[in-house]
Scaffold this motif. Structure first.
Motif, PDB file in Angstrom:
ATOM      1  N   LYS A 141       8.767 -14.652   0.441  1.00 32.54           N
ATOM      2  CA  LYS A 141       8.414 -14.704  -1.451  1.00 32.54           C
ATOM      3  C   LYS A 141       6.986 -13.849  -1.708  1.00 32.54           C
ATOM      4  O   LYS A 141       7.558 -13.924  -2.604  1.00 32.54           O
ATOM      5  CB  LYS A 141       8.092 -16.546  -1.036  1.00 32.54           C
ATOM      6  CG  LYS A 141       9.317 -17.112  -0.217  1.00 32.54           C
ATOM      7  CD  LYS A 141       9.271 -18.413   0.313  1.00 32.54           C
ATOM      8  CE  LYS A 141      10.387 -18.673  -0.102  1.00 32.54           C
ATOM      9  NZ  LYS A 141      11.913 -18.324   1.533  1.00 32.54           N
ATOM     10  N   LEU A 142       6.137 -14.181  -0.497  1.00 30.94           N
ATOM     11  CA  LEU A 142       5.043 -12.963  -1.664  1.00 30.94           C
ATOM     12  C   LEU A 142       5.073 -12.096  -1.801  1.00 30.94           C
ATOM     13  O   LEU A 142       4.765 -10.825  -2.900  1.00 30.94           O
ATOM     14  CB  LEU A 142       3.179 -13.427  -0.899  1.00 30.94           C
ATOM     15  CG  LEU A 142       3.109 -15.030  -0.730  1.00 30.94           C
ATOM     16  CD1 LEU A 142       2.378 -14.741   0.030  1.00 30.94           C
ATOM     17  CD2 LEU A 142       2.369 -15.292  -2.147  1.00 30.94           C
ATOM     18  N   LEU A 143       5.961 -11.082  -0.538  1.00 33.27           N
ATOM     19  CA  LEU A 143       5.887  -9.906  -0.774  1.00 33.27           C
ATOM     20  C   LEU A 143       6.992  -9.489  -2.038  1.00 33.27           C
ATOM     21  O   LEU A 143       7.228  -7.950  -2.203  1.00 33.27           O
ATOM     22  CB  LEU A 143       6.719  -9.416   0.723  1.00 33.27           C
ATOM     23  CG  LEU A 143       5.451  -9.237   1.715  1.00 33.27           C
ATOM     24  CD1 LEU A 143       6.759  -8.991   2.869  1.00 33.27           C
ATOM     25  CD2 LEU A 143       4.852  -8.266   1.722  1.00 33.27           C
ATOM     26  N   GLU A 166      -0.229 -19.994  -4.786  1.00 32.01           N
ATOM     27  CA  GLU A 166       1.081 -19.049  -3.448  1.00 32.01           C
ATOM     28  C   GLU A 166       0.760 -18.442  -2.141  1.00 32.01           C
ATOM     29  O   GLU A 166       1.694 -18.649  -1.225  1.00 32.01           O
ATOM     30  CB  GLU A 166       2.467 -19.061  -4.118  1.00 32.01           C
ATOM     31  CG  GLU A 166       3.272 -19.490  -4.811  1.00 32.01           C
ATOM     32  CD  GLU A 166       2.842 -19.598  -6.548  1.00 32.01           C
ATOM     33  OE1 GLU A 166       2.006 -19.160  -6.418  1.00 32.01           O
ATOM     34  OE2 GLU A 166       3.410 -20.175  -7.175  1.00 32.01           O
ATOM     35  N   SER A 167      -0.352 -17.999  -2.536  1.00 32.77           N
ATOM     36  CA  SER A 167      -1.124 -17.557  -1.493  1.00 32.77           C
ATOM     37  C   SER A 167      -2.222 -17.931  -0.383  1.00 32.77           C
ATOM     38  O   SER A 167      -2.129 -17.364   0.160  1.00 32.77           O
ATOM     39  CB  SER A 167      -1.783 -15.345  -1.619  1.00 32.77           C
ATOM     40  OG  SER A 167      -2.016 -15.857  -2.370  1.00 32.77           O
ATOM     41  N   PHE A 168      -2.189 -18.428  -0.782  1.00 33.05           N
ATOM     42  CA  PHE A 168      -3.836 -19.122  -0.374  1.00 33.05           C
ATOM     43  C   PHE A 168      -3.627 -19.676   1.013  1.00 33.05           C
ATOM     44  O   PHE A 168      -1.960 -20.352   1.627  1.00 33.05           O
ATOM     45  CB  PHE A 168      -3.564 -21.359  -1.081  1.00 33.05           C
ATOM     46  CG  PHE A 168      -4.793 -20.818  -2.242  1.00 33.05           C
ATOM     47  CD1 PHE A 168      -5.882 -20.928  -1.632  1.00 33.05           C
ATOM     48  CD2 PHE A 168      -4.381 -21.888  -3.377  1.00 33.05           C
ATOM     49  CE1 PHE A 168      -6.695 -20.600  -2.825  1.00 33.05           C
ATOM     50  CE2 PHE A 168      -5.269 -21.655  -3.958  1.00 33.05           C
ATOM     51  CZ  PHE A 168      -5.984 -21.663  -3.758  1.00 33.05           C
ATOM     52  N   GLU A 203       2.976  -7.957  -8.683  1.00 30.54           N
ATOM     53  CA  GLU A 203       1.690  -8.196  -8.164  1.00 30.54           C
ATOM     54  C   GLU A 203       1.569  -7.640  -6.959  1.00 30.54           C
ATOM     55  O   GLU A 203       0.824  -6.982  -6.781  1.00 30.54           O
ATOM     56  CB  GLU A 203       1.310  -9.377  -9.404  1.00 30.54           C
ATOM     57  CG  GLU A 203       1.846 -10.951  -8.145  1.00 30.54           C
ATOM     58  CD  GLU A 203       2.252 -11.511  -8.890  1.00 30.54           C
ATOM     59  OE1 GLU A 203       3.389 -11.138  -9.217  1.00 30.54           O
ATOM     60  OE2 GLU A 203       1.468 -12.857  -9.067  1.00 30.54           O
ATOM     61  N   VAL A 204       2.293  -8.193  -6.057  1.00 34.71           N
ATOM     62  CA  VAL A 204       2.204  -7.957  -4.303  1.00 34.71           C
ATOM     63  C   VAL A 204       1.993  -6.086  -4.200  1.00 34.71           C
ATOM     64  O   VAL A 204       1.964  -5.565  -3.435  1.00 34.71           O
ATOM     65  CB  VAL A 204       2.936  -9.335  -4.071  1.00 34.71           C
ATOM     66  CG1 VAL A 204       2.783  -8.743  -1.685  1.00 34.71           C
ATOM     67  CG2 VAL A 204       2.302 -10.631  -4.152  1.00 34.71           C
ATOM     68  N   ILE A 205       3.757  -6.289  -5.187  1.00 37.78           N
ATOM     69  CA  ILE A 205       4.398  -4.725  -4.891  1.00 37.78           C
ATOM     70  C   ILE A 205       3.351  -3.823  -5.248  1.00 37.78           C
ATOM     71  O   ILE A 205       3.094  -3.018  -4.585  1.00 37.78           O
ATOM     72  CB  ILE A 205       5.850  -4.828  -5.257  1.00 37.78           C
ATOM     73  CG1 ILE A 205       6.798  -5.738  -5.091  1.00 37.78           C
ATOM     74  CG2 ILE A 205       5.971  -3.184  -5.199  1.00 37.78           C
ATOM     75  CD1 ILE A 205       7.918  -5.711  -5.331  1.00 37.78           C
ATOM     76  N   THR A 206       2.681  -5.041  -6.246  1.00 30.44           N
ATOM     77  CA  THR A 206       2.120  -3.429  -7.062  1.00 30.44           C
ATOM     78  C   THR A 206       0.559  -2.909  -6.271  1.00 30.44           C
ATOM     79  O   THR A 206       0.329  -2.068  -5.273  1.00 30.44           O
ATOM     80  CB  THR A 206       0.951  -3.940  -8.478  1.00 30.44           C
ATOM     81  OG1 THR A 206       2.142  -3.929  -8.956  1.00 30.44           O
ATOM     82  CG2 THR A 206      -0.004  -2.420  -8.557  1.00 30.44           C
ATOM     83  N   LEU A 207       0.488  -4.281  -5.508  1.00 32.96           N
ATOM     84  CA  LEU A 207      -0.978  -3.979  -4.001  1.00 32.96           C
ATOM     85  C   LEU A 207      -0.561  -3.459  -3.214  1.00 32.96           C
ATOM     86  O   LEU A 207      -1.398  -2.590  -2.700  1.00 32.96           O
ATOM     87  CB  LEU A 207      -0.959  -6.018  -3.956  1.00 32.96           C
ATOM     88  CG  LEU A 207      -2.134  -6.479  -4.945  1.00 32.96           C
ATOM     89  CD1 LEU A 207      -2.443  -7.870  -4.260  1.00 32.96           C
ATOM     90  CD2 LEU A 207      -3.632  -5.779  -5.702  1.00 32.96           C
ATOM     91  N   ILE A 208       0.253  -3.536  -2.780  1.00 38.43           N
ATOM     92  CA  ILE A 208       0.790  -2.740  -1.681  1.00 38.43           C
ATOM     93  C   ILE A 208       1.804  -0.984  -2.032  1.00 38.43           C
ATOM     94  O   ILE A 208       0.446  -0.150  -1.483  1.00 38.43           O
ATOM     95  CB  ILE A 208       2.398  -3.253  -1.220  1.00 38.43           C
ATOM     96  CG1 ILE A 208       2.291  -5.092  -0.813  1.00 38.43           C
ATOM     97  CG2 ILE A 208       3.081  -2.432  -0.098  1.00 38.43           C
ATOM     98  CD1 ILE A 208       3.843  -5.259  -0.376  1.00 38.43           C
TER      99      ILE A 208
END
Length: 625
Positions: free
Chosen positions: A265-267, A375-377, A271-276
């Motif tokens: 769900k995070l991946l 959601e990532s805590f 915004e997470v895709i951008t960080l990767i």
């Protein structure tokens, strides 16, 4: 609400284990949890009187054979009524016999399947008053919970005596879930295969999903002298099976563990895709030694790890969406900082039989605004349980789980000592209860009285270390359920000036003591009493007298504010959460805070007042009576 009055108990000569299928066990568990929630909150039901029962018994259908106990009638708006056998009951819990019987408005009698009975009750406009779409949502969760419980009974067998359980066994021994909840094992958004991997009642064990994240894209916070980054490095370093890139990460990068349910769900977040893509986050996948799900589902434990972990999970379990909020993780940091100072030293000196599992640090990805992405805590919790060969401590909810085929794990401890040492089982049951009150409840009452600190120590937040089956040490956890009273705020703020800031857990005495009454007394103490009574080990009156004498003694000896003792001893009613109405309303109760609770609460009769009145009457002279 309809007061549940005690019936005559049946004392077993010896522990009896009855052969029952997983389906039968799950049916009893589901019916018991559902009815105990509904009957606490609904006034419409009653026990049949002797004349009514005598008139019905010759015509009862085959399969409905209520021997002893009572028959309860639950009238429906249609004019029909459901009948259920209650072999025994206390003021706080009913033992349920199956099947249900439907008494038609025309006088007909027939047994009905459990699914039919629960459907009739959930959709009834009187018993379950509410919008039809909310009724159907609750019914869906009731069915989901029932199926989950059946899967747990099918896959797992009870471990031996609770005094021999290690920490993970004690966490995963609870099969049916909350004893007074209509859908104690419902899991919105979790399929069966995921449940088999991740659910504690199914023995969930799994490796974590590991990433490397640059510290510039993380929110890292600690309430102790040890930085969160150092704790995460220690966690990764404790597992020699992890790759060197995690155990010795390159400069600027931090090992970041995710729950494998949450990782996809995070991946998938933009915004997470951008960080990767930009190289700030490097997902490495599921790696390393397995962690076990604890009783809270989103908490995990491993014997090798210096910290337990608690994750945000994007799913709804029972009444709450399990995404951690910023206010919740802040509570852990503030409590850790408070416990590292003079207050913590005083608690250790005054209550050496108590240990508080701190949640001293957390980590989260930053969102687009630079704030923590909830959601990532990931919360890091103390882990003193590092030896799989060591017994306990045991989660109280596991200890008090009632079963139709055998004594509860608590009852089995009492019966085992009676078999081993001899002696009266009722006296032993009272001894267990008294020891529990002294070891576990005395500290909670006095910590509130002296320091205004409140712990939401319901039965899944309290674990007990046992010595020869008897309570010996209290372990408290889940700092998101902690708070403090406005009356003690200034004193606590002298030690921690920002206490309560951004935490939403500063409560008025009225609200705080009401929540304490539910979580510690109704949910926990009265469940212990009900377990011992329904196991046939002690009379309800004797157990309640033990509690009354304990509270009166505690009040007389207290070194702090005695208003909570006054509340429990003399208030006409106690406060209870209404899990049935809360479930029916479909709120996310985790969204509530110190200014108010989203869950439904109700008043229930104080069971100690009748004992006090009887004692007062007995103490009067004949001339004054």
């Amino acid at each position: 609400m309809n007061q549940l009055l005690p019936t005559k108990r049946i004392v077993p000569a010896e522990p009896q284990i009855l052969p029952m299928s997983a389906a039968a066990l799950a049916g009893h568990s589901a019916a018991s949890a559902f009815l105990n929630a509904l009957l606490r909150e609904w006034d419409g039901w009653r026990p049949l009187g002797p004349a009514e029962r005598s008139a019905l018994e010759p015509n009862l259908p085959e399969g409905f054979t209520p021997e002893g106990g009572e028959i309860l009638t639950l009238p429906l708006a249609s004019g029909d009524a459901l009948l259920v056998h209650a072999p025994a009951r206390t003021a706080f819990r009913v033992a349920v016999g199956l099947p249900f019987c439907l008494l038609g408005r025309d006088g007909s009698l027939r047994t009905v399947p459990l699914a039919t009975a629960l459907s009739l009750l959930v959709t009834d406009p009187v018993a379950s008053a509410g919008e039809p779409d909310l009724q159907m949502k609750l019914l869906q969760r009731v069915v989901d919970s029932h199926l989950a419980v059946e899967e747990a009974f099918r896959l797992r067998t009870p471990p031996g005596l609770a005094s021999d359980w290690n920490f993970q066994e004690g966490e995963q021994a609870l099969t049916g879930g909350h004893a007074t909840h209509p859908n104690p094992r419902s899991r919105d958004g979790l399929d069966l295969e995921e449940a088999r991997r991740f659910a504690p009642d199914l023995g969930g064990r799994f490796p974590l999903f590991w990433c490397l994240a640059h510290r510039s894209v993380l929110v890292l916070a600690s309430g102790t002298l040890i930085p969160a980054e150092q704790m995460l490095r220690s966690l990764a370093g404790s597992d020699p099976s992890l790759p060197e890139t995690l155990r010795q990460p390159e400069d600027g990068f931090v090992p970041l563990p995710w729950h494998p349910f949450q990782a996809p769900k995070l991946l998938a977040r933009p915004e997470v895709i951008t960080l990767i893509r930009d190289g700030w986050l490097k997902p490495l996948g599921e790696l390393g030694q397995s962690f076990a799900a604890t009783g809270s589902f989103r908490g995990v434990h491993a014997w090798h790890a210096p910290s337990m972990l608690k994750f945000s999970l994007s799913l709804r379990l029972t009444n709450s969406r399990r995404t951690l909020a910023g206010k919740e993780v802040e509570r852990g940091l503030q409590l850790a900082e408070l416990l590292d100072g003079p207050i913590g030293a005083a608690l250790t000196e005054d209550f050496p039989q108590v240990s508080i599992l701190r949640e001293p640090a957390y980590v989260a990805l930053k969102d687009r605004e630079g704030e923590a992405l909830e959601e990532s805590f990931v919360v890091l919790r103390d882990n003193p349980f590092r030896n799989a060969a060591a017994p306990g401590p045991v989660m109280m909810a596991s200890l008090c789980e009632q079963r139709p085929d055998r004594p509860s794990p608590l009852g089995a401890l009492v019966l085992a000592r009676a078999a081993r040492e001899g002696g009266d089982t009722e006296a032993l049951a009272e001894s267990w209860l008294q020891t529990f009150l002294d070891v576990a409840i005395h500290p909670l009452l006095e910590i509130r009285a002296r320091y205004g600190l409140l712990f939401g120590a319901h039965q899944q937040n309290m674990t007990i270390a046992l010595e020869e089956g008897w309570p010996a040490h209290l372990w408290l956890r889940d700092c998101q359920g902690t708070g403090h009273l406005t009356t003690h705020h200034d004193m606590l703020a002298r030690h921690l000036p920002d206490i309560g800031k951004n935490a939403g857990n500063v409560l008025s005495p009225e609200l705080g003591d009401g929540l304490f009454c539910y979580y510690v007394i109704v949910n926990n103490v009265m469940s212990v009493i009900a377990t011992l009574v329904l196991d046939g080990l002690i009379s309800e009156e004797r157990a309640n007298r033990c509690l009354l004498a304990f509270l009166e003694r505690e009040k007389a000896q207290s070194q702090g504010d005695t208003s909570l003792y006054e509340f429990l001893l003399n208030r006409p009613s106690w406060v209870s959460k209404g899990n049935y109405r809360t479930s029916l309303s479909n709120v996310n109760e985790a969204s509530g805070d110190g200014s108010g609770q989203l869950a439904s609460f109700l008043e229930i009769p104080n069971p100690l007042l009748a004992l006090k009145r009887a004692a007062d009457t007995a103490s009067q002279t004949p001339e004054t009576v």
